[in-house]
Structures are given as structure tokens and as C-alpha cells.
Write an enzyme that holds these catalytic residues in place. Structure first.
Site, PDB file in Angstrom:
ATOM      1  N   TYR A  78      89.375  12.760-102.040  1.00  0.00           N
ATOM      2  CA  TYR A  78      89.917  11.468-101.915  1.00  0.00           C
ATOM      3  C   TYR A  78      89.961  11.193-103.370  1.00  0.00           C
ATOM      4  CZ  TYR A  78      89.602   6.428-101.472  1.00  0.00           C
ATOM      5  OH  TYR A  78      89.434   5.022-101.097  1.00  0.00           O
ATOM      6  N   HIS A  81      92.549  12.891-104.851  1.00  0.00           N
ATOM      7  CA  HIS A  81      94.639  12.951-103.872  1.00  0.00           C
ATOM      8  C   HIS A  81      95.129  11.726-105.101  1.00  0.00           C
ATOM      9  CE1 HIS A  81      97.477  12.582-100.524  1.00  0.00           C
ATOM     10  NE2 HIS A  81      96.590  13.633 -99.712  1.00  0.00           N
TER      11      HIS A  81
END
Length: 132
Positions: A78, A81
Site C-alpha cells: 500500500y 502503491h
């Protein structure tokens, strides 16, 4: 590890938006944050609300954001990303104050100093000078 698989990793962010940030801007930022759950697979949930704790309100916090991830590795995915990096470029400059904590497998990481979090995020974000 079995407990981590059940509960995953929970991140909590307390925030105070900068003076002059309109309610409409705040709503758009919250919608952008919520949409990350649709873009980043290891992010399993997003919840938010207004800070209700008297102590935290006295410290200036107005909003609480909670995200859940499938694993510690999912948090790392995450963080790196592109959708998260793009969002962080929009979100962080609008915050005057923030406090972050992360819990997984009965361990807690807490950062209260906004500069700690911003330094960590700036290390991950591309340098704007490199984008010209």
C-alpha cells in the site's frame, strides 16, 4: 501469524486540517482516501469519523481515519502503491497536525510528531523537481 491473518493490520490516523481548507476540500480528500480501498488490493477497509475524544480534541484533532490491511506485507505494498503516493501528495499538504498508529499481532507503532510522518512519506514520494 494466524492472529494477523484474522485481524490484519490496523492503521489509525488522527488529523487536523489546515485552517482555510474548506469542507468541500475535506470531503473530496476523504472520498479520495476511501477510494484507495478499491485501488489497492491489500487495503481491506476504510472508516472515518470526527474525533470524539475530549483529550484529542483539546490537542486539536478533528478527524480519525482507520484502515485495515491483510498483512504487514500488504501495508508495505500500500505504501509503495502509485495510487497511495498520488493521494499522499494531495492529502498531506492539507494537514496541520496528525498522529499515526499501527497495530499488528499485538505490536503497536505510534508516531505523534507530524514531521516524523511527513519525513517518512517524503522518502517515499517522488521529488516534484524530478517531474518537470
Amino acid at each position: 501469524m494466524e492472529e494477523e491473518a484474522k485481524g490484519g493490520v490496523k492503521n489509525s490516523l488522527l488529523a487536523k486540517f489546515k485552517e482555510g481548507t474548506s469542507e468541500s476540500q475535506i470531503d473530496q480528500l476523504i472520498q479520495g482516501y476511501a477510494n484507495l480501498v478499491n485501488l489497492i488490493d491489500p487495503m481491506k477497509s476504510f472508516h472515518w469519523g470526527h474525533e470524539l475524544s475530549i483529550e484529542k480534541q483539546l490537542e486539536g484533532y478533528t478527524h480519525v481515519f482507520e484502515t485495515t490491511f491483510e498483512s504487514v506485507e500488504g501495508v508495505a505494498e500500500y505504501i509503495a502503491h502509485p495510487a497511495h503516493l498520488d493521494f499522499a501528495n494531495l492529502f498531506l499538504p492539507n494537514l496541520e497536525q496528525l498522529s499515526f498508529s499501527s497495530t499488528a499481532d499485538q505490536q503497536v507503532i505510534t508516531m505523534k510528531n507530524p514531521s516524523e510522518i511527513q519525513v517518512m512519506m517524503m522518502e517515499l514520494l517522488p521529488d516534484p523537481k524530478d517531474q518537470s
